[in-house]
Design an enzyme around this catalytic site. Structure first.
Site, mmCIF file in Angstrom:
data_model
loop_
_atom_site.group_PDB
_atom_site.id
_atom_site.type_symbol
_atom_site.label_atom_id
_atom_site.label_comp_id
_atom_site.label_asym_id
_atom_site.label_seq_id
_atom_site.Cartn_x
_atom_site.Cartn_y
_atom_site.Cartn_z
ATOM 1 N N ARG A 50 0.837 -1.198 0.000
ATOM 2 C CA ARG A 50 0.000 0.000 0.000
ATOM 3 C C ARG A 50 0.874 1.252 0.000
ATOM 4 O O ARG A 50 1.823 1.359 0.779
ATOM 5 C CB ARG A 50 -0.920 0.009 1.229
ATOM 6 C CG ARG A 50 -2.008 -1.049 1.147
ATOM 7 C CD ARG A 50 -2.867 -1.062 2.391
ATOM 8 N NE ARG A 50 -2.143 -1.607 3.544
ATOM 9 C CZ ARG A 50 -2.714 -1.851 4.715
ATOM 10 N NH1 ARG A 50 -3.991 -1.578 4.910
ATOM 11 N NH2 ARG A 50 -1.989 -2.352 5.698
ATOM 12 N N ASP A 52 1.188 5.589 0.096
ATOM 13 C CA ASP A 52 0.529 6.757 0.670
ATOM 14 C C ASP A 52 0.105 7.739 -0.417
ATOM 15 O O ASP A 52 0.522 7.643 -1.577
ATOM 16 C CB ASP A 52 1.473 7.476 1.636
ATOM 17 C CG ASP A 52 1.743 6.671 2.891
ATOM 18 O OD1 ASP A 52 0.856 5.901 3.309
ATOM 19 O OD2 ASP A 52 2.837 6.814 3.464
ATOM 20 N N ARG A 198 10.826 6.880 3.254
ATOM 21 C CA ARG A 198 10.803 8.343 3.320
ATOM 22 C C ARG A 198 11.566 8.852 4.546
ATOM 23 O O ARG A 198 12.223 9.897 4.485
ATOM 24 C CB ARG A 198 9.363 8.847 3.334
ATOM 25 C CG ARG A 198 8.644 8.670 1.994
ATOM 26 C CD ARG A 198 7.158 8.946 2.130
ATOM 27 N NE ARG A 198 6.909 10.292 2.631
ATOM 28 C CZ ARG A 198 5.707 10.690 3.082
ATOM 29 N NH1 ARG A 198 4.687 9.837 3.104
ATOM 30 N NH2 ARG A 198 5.543 11.934 3.505
#
Length: 249
Positions: A50, A52, A198
């Site tokens: 998944r 973002d 990230r």
């Protein structure tokens, strides 16, 4: 019910992320709606990883069960027809065994993070890179990245809302290269924690800018403390670029 493996490409900019959300259109919903429109029945798709809101994919993998067997090229082309004009494309479709699971069968996931490192802001690449206007030393970033390779407790680089049972992960690759004005960070592992790539990217940027040392990056990892992480890089530069499966898949 035949099971299909789809490879999906998308620009994550206009979406709320991969997963269904109540506050806007997700990539999952867009693809499910497109498949349902050509098959005539509701479907639920399952993805390898998944992403973002704002994160992109050149090689997301999903599986979906359909009530009847369609030719794989029909599934691809008909879904793409119903996806227009959304920035999503089904690159390929194939029938796979019912034992195949896009998430659970995956043995490795690959991401790349793109940093545009120049004074001038992006135009053609707006929303597709992280623009860093100050000078970054990609060699220092790569050296710092190597301190994160291996099996570690990655609590420092884990989102507070991460739902993983354990912060322990094995990072197989974290390489940094410069190609002209662009710095690319390549990350590979069987699985990642929420916001891990990230968070690591934001920390490596601190090292590249000369504000952290290589030892500071390692110390942040060892601290197992989210507060020791550098500022998290924005979603715009992150891409899911590949998912590996056993040969049968």
């Amino acid at each position: 019910m035949p099971r299909y493996k789809l490879v999906v490409e998308y620009d994550g900019t206009p979406f709320t992320g991969w997963q269904h959300q109540t506050n806007g259109l997700s990539v999952q919903q867009a693809v499910e709606d497109a498949i349902a429109r050509f098959t005539g029945t509701p479907v639920r798709i399952h993805c390898a990883g998944r992403t973002d809101s704002g994160v992109h994919a050149t090689h997301q993998v999903v599986h979906v069960d359909l009530e009847k067997e369609w030719r794989p090229d029909t599934v691809r082309d008909a879904t793409n027809s119903h996806l227009r004009p959304a920035p999503i494309a089904i690159l390929s479709a194939r029938i796979v065994p019912e034992t195949f699971n896009a998430r659970l069968s995956a043995v490795k996931r690959h991401y790349v993070y793109r940093i545009l490192n120049r004074r001038a802001p992006p135009t053609l690449e707006a929303n597709r890179v992280w623009h860093v206007a100050w000078a970054l030393d990609s060699d220092v970033m790569h050296e710092a990245a190597q301190t994160l390779i291996g099996r570690h407790d990655f609590t420092t680089f884990r989102a507070a809302e991460c739902q993983a049972n354990s912060p322990i992960r094995t990072l197989d690759r974290l390489d940094v290269e410069r190609i002209g004005d662009e710095i690319r960070i390549h990350a590979s592992a069987r699985s990642f924690l929420h916001h891990q790539v990230r968070s690591m990217t934001g920390t490596l940027e601190r090292a590249g800018a000369g504000r952290w040392s290589v030892e500071d990056v390692r110390a942040a990892l060892d601290a197992k403390d989210r507060k020791r992480c550098g500022p998290m890089a924005p979603p715009t530069g992150l891409y899911l670029i590949g998912v590996d499966y056993p040969e049968l898949a």
